[in-house]
Design a protein around this motif. Structure first.
Motif, PDB file in Angstrom:
ATOM      1  N   LEU A  25       0.919  -1.302  -0.163  1.00  0.00           N
ATOM      2  CA  LEU A  25      -0.038   0.037  -0.148  1.00  0.00           C
ATOM      3  C   LEU A  25       0.725   1.144   0.005  1.00  0.00           C
ATOM      4  CD1 LEU A  25      -2.824  -1.195   2.470  1.00  0.00           C
ATOM      5  CD2 LEU A  25      -2.990  -0.639   0.043  1.00  0.00           C
ATOM      6  N   TRP A  34      -0.118   4.481   6.067  1.00  0.00           N
ATOM      7  CA  TRP A  34      -0.543   3.194   6.216  1.00  0.00           C
ATOM      8  C   TRP A  34       0.438   2.561   7.237  1.00  0.00           C
ATOM      9  CZ3 TRP A  34      -4.792   2.155   3.386  1.00  0.00           C
ATOM     10  CH2 TRP A  34      -4.642   2.544   2.280  1.00  0.00           C
ATOM     11  N   CYS A  51      -5.290   3.454   7.964  1.00  0.00           N
ATOM     12  CA  CYS A  51      -5.202   4.558   7.047  1.00  0.00           C
ATOM     13  C   CYS A  51      -5.515   5.769   7.692  1.00  0.00           C
ATOM     14  CB  CYS A  51      -6.009   3.836   5.726  1.00  0.00           C
ATOM     15  SG  CYS A  51      -5.864   5.248   4.326  1.00  0.00           S
ATOM     16  N   VAL A 115      -7.192  -0.857  -0.308  1.00  0.00           N
ATOM     17  CA  VAL A 115      -6.649  -1.985   0.415  1.00  0.00           C
ATOM     18  C   VAL A 115      -7.020  -3.264  -0.420  1.00  0.00           C
ATOM     19  CG1 VAL A 115      -6.903  -3.310   2.594  1.00  0.00           C
ATOM     20  CG2 VAL A 115      -7.104  -0.636   2.600  1.00  0.00           C
TER      21      VAL A 115
END
Length: 260
Positions: A25, A34, A51, A115
């Motif tokens: 990510l 993240w 997040c 995600v």
């Protein structure tokens, strides 16, 4: 508010590697924060990452999805020929959802989309995605489009979240109905403008769907759309004669003959 939820379908059971997911990510969406989630008060028992302030839960399930929606898979198969095979043969799935302070349904959907894309990138067993129980896509198209999860309007991949299905309202007229848009706006689109069909029809409906996502439910009964240039077409709050759901009808109301 109904939070977005995605189901990542797996050929075989697998537990997400959170460290690998966070690294993926960070590479795919470097402008966001993240981090690994840590247990604590008011934190979920399931595996999760963060997040920013949003908690993203990942729950592996060693079983296929229950009660598959056959109509959803029929819609998916128009662009994804292997859809029915994936529905029949997947053996497990991972549930991806969010909790915590929300900035709205649209932003939540973008986070879930990102995600899921990251999860697919590190999971060889991933074979498809079902979004909110309404829309199914292949893992490959989700992996590709989710890279734009946080792109500015109109470039974020909202077509991962909705289907657009043409219908023949009469021998001379073709329309289209959306599926999945109502969870964002409270209404689907029922579009029937004479002279529009094929890719042009689908493009116009997709453009209006993107506009509705940005505006939420702030399209009033009687507003107009430039869906059929140069004429502006009235948009009306109606109940669909096709499925009985609230819709934003673009174009003329159906005649008794159209209703069958």
């Amino acid at each position: 508010m109904t939070l977005p939820i995605a189901f990542v379908l797996l050929q075989e059971p697998a537990v997400p590697d959170l460290s690998a997911l966070i690294e993926a990510l960070r590479q795919r969406h470097p402008d966001l924060s993240w981090t690994a989630g840590t247990p604590g008060p008011n934190r979920p028992r399931s595996r999760f990452i963060l997040c920013g302030k949003r908690i993203v839960i990942l729950m592996p399930v060693e079983a296929p999805l229950a009660a598959p929606d056959e109509e959803m898979w029929v819609r998916a198969a128009t662009a994804w020929p292997e859809a029915h095979e994936t529905a029949a043969l997947h053996r497990a799935h991972v549930i991806v959802s969010v909790m915590g302070d929300s900035e709205g349904k649209l932003e939540d959907a973008k986070i879930v989309t990102a995600v899921v894309g990251g999860l697919i990138s590190i999971t060889a067993q991933a074979c498809g995605v079902v979004f909110c129980g309404r829309v199914a896509r292949s893992s490959q198209i989700w992996l590709e489009l989710s890279a734009r999860a946080f792109a500015p309007y109109p470039d974020y991949p909202f077509m991962l979240w909705i289907d657009i299905v043409p219908f023949e309202s009469s021998p001379q007229s073709v329309g289209a109905l959306t599926y999945g848009l109502s969870r964002f706006t409270g209404r689907e689109i029922e579009f029937q403008v004479p002279g529009l069909s094929g890719p042009t029809l689908l493009d116009r409906v997709a453009g209006l769907a993107g506009d509705m996502l940005e505006r939420g439910d702030r399209i009033d009964d009687g507003d107009t759309s430039e869906a059929s240039e140069p004429e502006q077409i009235s948009m009306k709050h109606r109940i669909s004669h096709l499925n009985g759901a609230p819709v934003l009808r673009v174009g003329s109301d159906p005649t008794p003959m159209d209703r069958g």
